[in-house]
Design a protein around this motif. Structure first.
Motif, PDB file in Angstrom:
ATOM      1  N   LEU A   1      11.686  13.865  -7.128  1.00  0.00           N
ATOM      2  CA  LEU A   1      10.444  13.132  -6.890  1.00  0.00           C
ATOM      3  C   LEU A   1       9.559  13.841  -5.871  1.00  0.00           C
ATOM      4  O   LEU A   1       8.336  13.913  -6.024  1.00  0.00           O
ATOM      5  N   ALA A   2      10.168  14.371  -4.812  1.00  0.00           N
ATOM      6  CA  ALA A   2       9.390  15.113  -3.814  1.00  0.00           C
ATOM      7  C   ALA A   2       8.772  16.351  -4.443  1.00  0.00           C
ATOM      8  O   ALA A   2       7.609  16.700  -4.159  1.00  0.00           O
ATOM      9  N   ASP A   3       9.518  17.032  -5.310  1.00  0.00           N
ATOM     10  CA  ASP A   3       8.986  18.220  -5.982  1.00  0.00           C
ATOM     11  C   ASP A   3       7.812  17.862  -6.883  1.00  0.00           C
ATOM     12  O   ASP A   3       6.800  18.585  -6.926  1.00  0.00           O
ATOM     13  N   LEU A   4       7.939  16.744  -7.624  1.00  0.00           N
ATOM     14  CA  LEU A   4       6.839  16.313  -8.489  1.00  0.00           C
ATOM     15  C   LEU A   4       5.602  15.953  -7.670  1.00  0.00           C
ATOM     16  O   LEU A   4       4.470  16.303  -8.044  1.00  0.00           O
ATOM     17  N   ALA A   5       5.820  15.222  -6.563  1.00  0.00           N
ATOM     18  CA  ALA A   5       4.672  14.848  -5.719  1.00  0.00           C
ATOM     19  C   ALA A   5       3.964  16.083  -5.185  1.00  0.00           C
ATOM     20  O   ALA A   5       2.721  16.144  -5.141  1.00  0.00           O
TER      21      ALA A   5
ATOM     22  N   VAL B   1       0.834  -1.209   0.000  1.00  0.00           N
ATOM     23  CA  VAL B   1       0.000   0.000   0.000  1.00  0.00           C
ATOM     24  C   VAL B   1       0.864   1.253   0.000  1.00  0.00           C
ATOM     25  O   VAL B   1       0.510   2.271  -0.619  1.00  0.00           O
ATOM     26  N   GLU B   2       2.019   1.201   0.654  1.00  0.00           N
ATOM     27  CA  GLU B   2       2.928   2.350   0.638  1.00  0.00           C
ATOM     28  C   GLU B   2       3.492   2.578  -0.763  1.00  0.00           C
ATOM     29  O   GLU B   2       3.621   3.729  -1.215  1.00  0.00           O
ATOM     30  N   LEU B   3       3.812   1.500  -1.454  1.00  0.00           N
ATOM     31  CA  LEU B   3       4.294   1.640  -2.819  1.00  0.00           C
ATOM     32  C   LEU B   3       3.207   2.230  -3.706  1.00  0.00           C
ATOM     33  O   LEU B   3       3.478   3.135  -4.507  1.00  0.00           O
ATOM     34  N   ARG B   4       1.988   1.737  -3.588  1.00  0.00           N
ATOM     35  CA  ARG B   4       0.896   2.275  -4.408  1.00  0.00           C
ATOM     36  C   ARG B   4       0.729   3.772  -4.172  1.00  0.00           C
ATOM     37  O   ARG B   4       0.582   4.554  -5.114  1.00  0.00           O
ATOM     38  N   ASP B   5       0.768   4.196  -2.908  1.00  0.00           N
ATOM     39  CA  ASP B   5       0.578   5.616  -2.611  1.00  0.00           C
ATOM     40  C   ASP B   5       1.700   6.467  -3.209  1.00  0.00           C
ATOM     41  O   ASP B   5       1.458   7.570  -3.710  1.00  0.00           O
ATOM     42  N   GLU B   6       2.937   5.957  -3.166  1.00  0.00           N
ATOM     43  CA  GLU B   6       4.054   6.692  -3.777  1.00  0.00           C
ATOM     44  C   GLU B   6       3.876   6.781  -5.288  1.00  0.00           C
ATOM     45  O   GLU B   6       4.144   7.829  -5.898  1.00  0.00           O
ATOM     46  N   VAL B   7       3.442   5.680  -5.896  1.00  0.00           N
ATOM     47  CA  VAL B   7       3.223   5.665  -7.344  1.00  0.00           C
ATOM     48  C   VAL B   7       2.130   6.658  -7.717  1.00  0.00           C
ATOM     49  O   VAL B   7       2.260   7.426  -8.682  1.00  0.00           O
ATOM     50  N   VAL B   8       1.054   6.691  -6.948  1.00  0.00           N
ATOM     51  CA  VAL B   8      -0.047   7.623  -7.231  1.00  0.00           C
ATOM     52  C   VAL B   8       0.421   9.065  -7.101  1.00  0.00           C
ATOM     53  O   VAL B   8       0.151   9.910  -7.971  1.00  0.00           O
ATOM     54  N   ASP B   9       1.126   9.391  -6.022  1.00  0.00           N
ATOM     55  CA  ASP B   9       1.592  10.767  -5.817  1.00  0.00           C
ATOM     56  C   ASP B   9       2.508  11.208  -6.954  1.00  0.00           C
ATOM     57  O   ASP B   9       2.425  12.348  -7.431  1.00  0.00           O
ATOM     58  N   LEU B  10       3.382  10.300  -7.383  1.00  0.00           N
ATOM     59  CA  LEU B  10       4.306  10.648  -8.460  1.00  0.00           C
ATOM     60  C   LEU B  10       3.576  10.734  -9.801  1.00  0.00           C
ATOM     61  O   LEU B  10       3.875  11.612 -10.625  1.00  0.00           O
TER      62      LEU B  10
ATOM     63  N   LYS C   1       0.523  11.696 -10.250  1.00  0.00           N
ATOM     64  CA  LYS C   1      -0.161  12.989 -10.241  1.00  0.00           C
ATOM     65  C   LYS C   1       0.807  14.112 -10.580  1.00  0.00           C
ATOM     66  O   LYS C   1       0.459  15.053 -11.314  1.00  0.00           O
ATOM     67  N   GLY C   2       2.019  14.039 -10.060  1.00  0.00           N
ATOM     68  CA  GLY C   2       3.023  15.038 -10.384  1.00  0.00           C
ATOM     69  C   GLY C   2       3.399  15.024 -11.859  1.00  0.00           C
ATOM     70  O   GLY C   2       3.603  16.076 -12.473  1.00  0.00           O
ATOM     71  N   LEU C   3       3.493  13.834 -12.438  1.00  0.00           N
ATOM     72  CA  LEU C   3       3.803  13.725 -13.854  1.00  0.00           C
ATOM     73  C   LEU C   3       2.690  14.334 -14.709  1.00  0.00           C
ATOM     74  O   LEU C   3       2.952  15.013 -15.706  1.00  0.00           O
ATOM     75  N   ILE C   4       1.456  14.085 -14.298  1.00  0.00           N
ATOM     76  CA  ILE C   4       0.314  14.667 -15.020  1.00  0.00           C
ATOM     77  C   ILE C   4       0.370  16.186 -14.946  1.00  0.00           C
ATOM     78  O   ILE C   4       0.184  16.882 -15.960  1.00  0.00           O
ATOM     79  N   ALA C   5       0.656  16.709 -13.751  1.00  0.00           N
ATOM     80  CA  ALA C   5       0.748  18.159 -13.578  1.00  0.00           C
ATOM     81  C   ALA C   5       1.872  18.759 -14.420  1.00  0.00           C
ATOM     82  O   ALA C   5       1.792  19.917 -14.858  1.00  0.00           O
ATOM     83  N   ALA C   6       2.928  17.975 -14.673  1.00  0.00           N
ATOM     84  CA  ALA C   6       4.051  18.452 -15.486  1.00  0.00           C
ATOM     85  C   ALA C   6       3.787  18.298 -16.982  1.00  0.00           C
ATOM     86  O   ALA C   6       4.643  18.648 -17.801  1.00  0.00           O
ATOM     87  N   GLY C   7       2.620  17.762 -17.348  1.00  0.00           N
ATOM     88  CA  GLY C   7       2.258  17.650 -18.749  1.00  0.00           C
ATOM     89  C   GLY C   7       2.598  16.328 -19.403  1.00  0.00           C
ATOM     90  O   GLY C   7       2.530  16.207 -20.632  1.00  0.00           O
ATOM     91  N   ILE C   8       2.971  15.325 -18.605  1.00  0.00           N
ATOM     92  CA  ILE C   8       3.251  14.003 -19.176  1.00  0.00           C
ATOM     93  C   ILE C   8       1.927  13.306 -19.477  1.00  0.00           C
ATOM     94  O   ILE C   8       1.085  13.135 -18.591  1.00  0.00           O
ATOM     95  N   SER C   9       1.761  12.889 -20.722  1.00  0.00           N
ATOM     96  CA  SER C   9       0.497  12.327 -21.196  1.00  0.00           C
ATOM     97  C   SER C   9       0.711  10.934 -21.767  1.00  0.00           C
ATOM     98  O   SER C   9       1.852  10.524 -22.020  1.00  0.00           O
TER      99      SER C   9
END
Length: 630
Positions: A156-160, A52-61, A63-71
């Motif tokens: 990674l922290a900045d993206l999250a 579950v911790e891995l899933r949460d890290e993957v989700v947070d990252l 979301k950061g990728l989406i915010a940075a325009g990765i499609s």
């Protein structure tokens, strides 16, 4: 022409992408440890990360990728060592439908530029400032590149943080539109000759061999009742490393990352993380054996180790005959000897690997049969598998209870193998790649009616076991017209403790020759053990070294015919390495580069031999191997 295929394995059909396994595992078993990262410097303990911790890290990252325009469909290069963040990043990218482009962090600037341009990457994630600087020198020539992120600078922290405003449902929506046949990764070939080519691998390509191996072999990867665990240390820029990562995440195998694959950091990782399954390339297992031998000799137990090693090989050979139905198994005397060495030697060797390893796999090139038998005899089943980038990794594996050392096993269920009339291995199955990006002509050459032309040569025995004998492009043709596959000779040479690397040559020459580099650690130990005194020490040491290498060459020659044997060799002053351009970042030989780099030495080597043998240099006259030291 000979075909072999096994019935498809019973594995659930893939319905989505590789990121789904992170989410499914978190729902199924949220507290299961799935990854481990160092809690501090080498030598310290490991911090486990649950599903579950891995899933949460993957989700947070994600979301950061989406915010940075990765499609979906965007390609992002991961130019980093084998580290925890690599695994998290890859699954976050797959969760949003992006494609991973692995690049070895030690790649030369020109190669980095080529891959980024050829793949059309929109972003690069680099290890450190050095990696960022390498990308910075070429980014003006890469119009599609929009982001360069540095892991050691907290990317990674900045993206999250940047993705905090993106709702979770956006990640879920993107993840659920990823199809099995969507491209997951563009993995570049090693580039041993010419520019590397980008192999498009789908989510299905990567998942199929992993799921098949998990279905048939996962229960053997740990002692009964224990969770399997793997120490990942080979480059994740190579398909072998990616395959191990995907298999661990999909199978709930605890995986730790070690970015330093050699030296004290690797040894420390083995003894502190204590994996149950060991994977590597032949050089890893060769190095382990030589370390065992050197350590035994340094403590005055060299003779004991060699007797124990011989008993291990004999015991494993007898066991192999028993399970293949060609012999009764070890006799009483051999069982008693083996039991004695189990108490005095073998368990100590296993302790040096962490004490829990039960099995292992070697890939990348053929593993020496005697080395397979040694590890099996000490209680660690290590056998060859076979695969290549274009096949997403795994093609073959040893059938349980019918393992045959010296072969790479039989095709995985659902995979077909055919050996063409010229000896080339052809493969067909769900793991075969989608094609080379930007090179339709090369794709048509590689894929012939659905069959992948591997470029490897080999043979199938009567039971369908495959033996790899070399690469088509590596075959040497002497001036006498003899075709020689160098792989076996090189493999046998490297088994001598003093030999680090070997390249067999001889195209258009009157006989086969070899370029040899020495193992610096074992050489220092060997010199100290000689304990020579007096003014002639240097000469006596050189003569002793000549004798040792003559034995290494004789051992290699014993495996081939007279016409294929090594008749001249030269010891080089430095090893082949990525830094001098003679190895790829994945540690494969650049044979053409080696021949060009040492052209003068090669010419001198053959000229010296010719001068010592008056008359036409016919191969039959070259009775004993000559050595030439620089």
């Amino acid at each position: 022409m000979r075909d072999v295929a096994l019935a498809p394995a019973v594995t659930p059909p893939l319905t989505g992408g590789l990121a789904d396994s992170v989410f499914d595992r978190a729902d199924l078993d949220p507290t299961l440890p799935v990854l481990a990262r160092r809690a501090g410097p080498p030598g310290t303990g490991w911090e486990e990360v649950t599903a579950v911790e891995l899933r949460d890290e993957v989700v947070d990252l994600a979301k950061g990728l989406i915010a940075a325009g990765i499609s979906p469909g965007h390609r992002v290069a991961l130019m980093a060592r084998t580290r925890y963040e690599w695994t998290v990043l890859a699954h976050a990218l797959w969760a949003v439908g992006a494609e991973v482009v692995p690049i070895h962090p030690a790649s030369a600037r020109d190669q980095v530029e080529w891959i980024l341009r050829d793949a059309g990457c929109v972003a690069v994630v680099a290890d450190d400032e050095q990696g960022v600087m390498t990308v910075g020198t070429v980014c003006t020539r890469l119009p599609r590149l929009r982001h360069v992120w540095q892991l050691d600078a907290g990317a990674l922290a900045d993206l999250a943080e940047r993705g905090a405003i993106v709702p979770y449902t956006t990640v879920e929506s993107l993840r659920r539109i990823v199809l099995p046949d969507s491209t997951a990764a563009i993995v570049y070939t090693s580039g041993t000759s010419g520019r590397p080519m980008g192999c498009a691998l789908s989510h299905r390509n990567l998942a199929y061999p992993c799921d098949t191996l998990l279905a048939g072999w996962a229960h053997t990867a740990a002692p009964p009742g224990e969770q399997p665990s793997v120490l990942a240390f080979l480059p994740l820029s190579h398909v072998y490393g990616i395959m191990i990562m995907v298999m661990c995440v999909r199978g709930g195998v605890l995986m730790a990352h070690e970015p330093e694959p050699t030296g004290t950091a690797f040894t420390s990782a083995l003894t502190t993380f204590r994996p149950t399954y060991l994977y590597g390339v032949p050089s890893v297992f060769e190095k382990l054996y030589k370390t065992f031998l050197r350590t035994a000799q340094e403590t005055g137990r060299g003779a004991l180790f060699e007797r124990a090693a011989q008993t291990a090989r004999e015991f494993a050979t007898a066991e192999e005959r028993r399970r293949l139905g060609t012999g009764p198994g070890p006799g009483l005397e051999l069982r008693l000897q083996h039991a004695l060495y189990e108490r005095t030697v073998y368990r100590r060797l296993r302790a040096a690997l962490g004490g829990r390893v039960v099995r292992g796999t070697s890939g990348g090139s053929a593993l020496d049969r005697e080395l397979c038998l040694f590890f099996e005899g000490i209680g660690v089943f290590v056998h060859d598998g076979y695969g290549l980038t274009e096949s997403s990794g795994g093609i073959t594996m040893q059938p349980l209870g019918r393992e045959k050392s010296g072969t790479v096993g039989r095709p995985l269920p659902g995979t077909e193998i055919r050996v063409a009339d010229d000896g080339e291995i052809l493969v067909r199955g769900p793991s075969v790649f989608q094609g080379y990006i930007s090179d339709e002509q090369a794709t048509r050459v590689a894929l012939r009616g659905g069959w992948l032309a591997t470029g490897d040569i080999g043979r199938l025995d009567g039971e369908g076991y495959l033996t790899i004998t070399g690469r088509k492009k590596d075959v040497i043709v002497t001036s006498g017209g003899k075709s020689v596959a160098p792989a076996l000779l090189e493999q046998r040479l490297r088994m001598h403790p003093l030999v680090h690397q070997a390249v067999v040559i001889g195209d258009g020459r009157p006989c086969v020759g070899a370029l040899i580099t020495l193992d610096p650690e074992f050489l220092a130990h060997w010199r100290a053990a000689l304990a020579l005194q007096g003014e002639s020490r240097e000469t006596r040491e050189e003569n002793a070294l000549r004798d040792e290498l003559a034995r290494a060459v004789a051992s290699a020659n014993s495996a081939v015919s007279r016409a294929e044997s090594i008749r001249v060799y030269r010891v080089l002053p430095e090893p082949f390495a990525p830094d001098n351009g003679l190895l790829t970042p994945s540690l494969k030989l650049r044979r053409d580069a080696v021949v060009r780099h040492y052209a003068a030495e090669i010419e001198a080597m053959y000229q010296a031999r010719s001068r010592s043998r008056p008359g036409p240099p016919e191969p039959a006259e070259w009775d004993e191997p000559d050595d030439v030291f620089r």
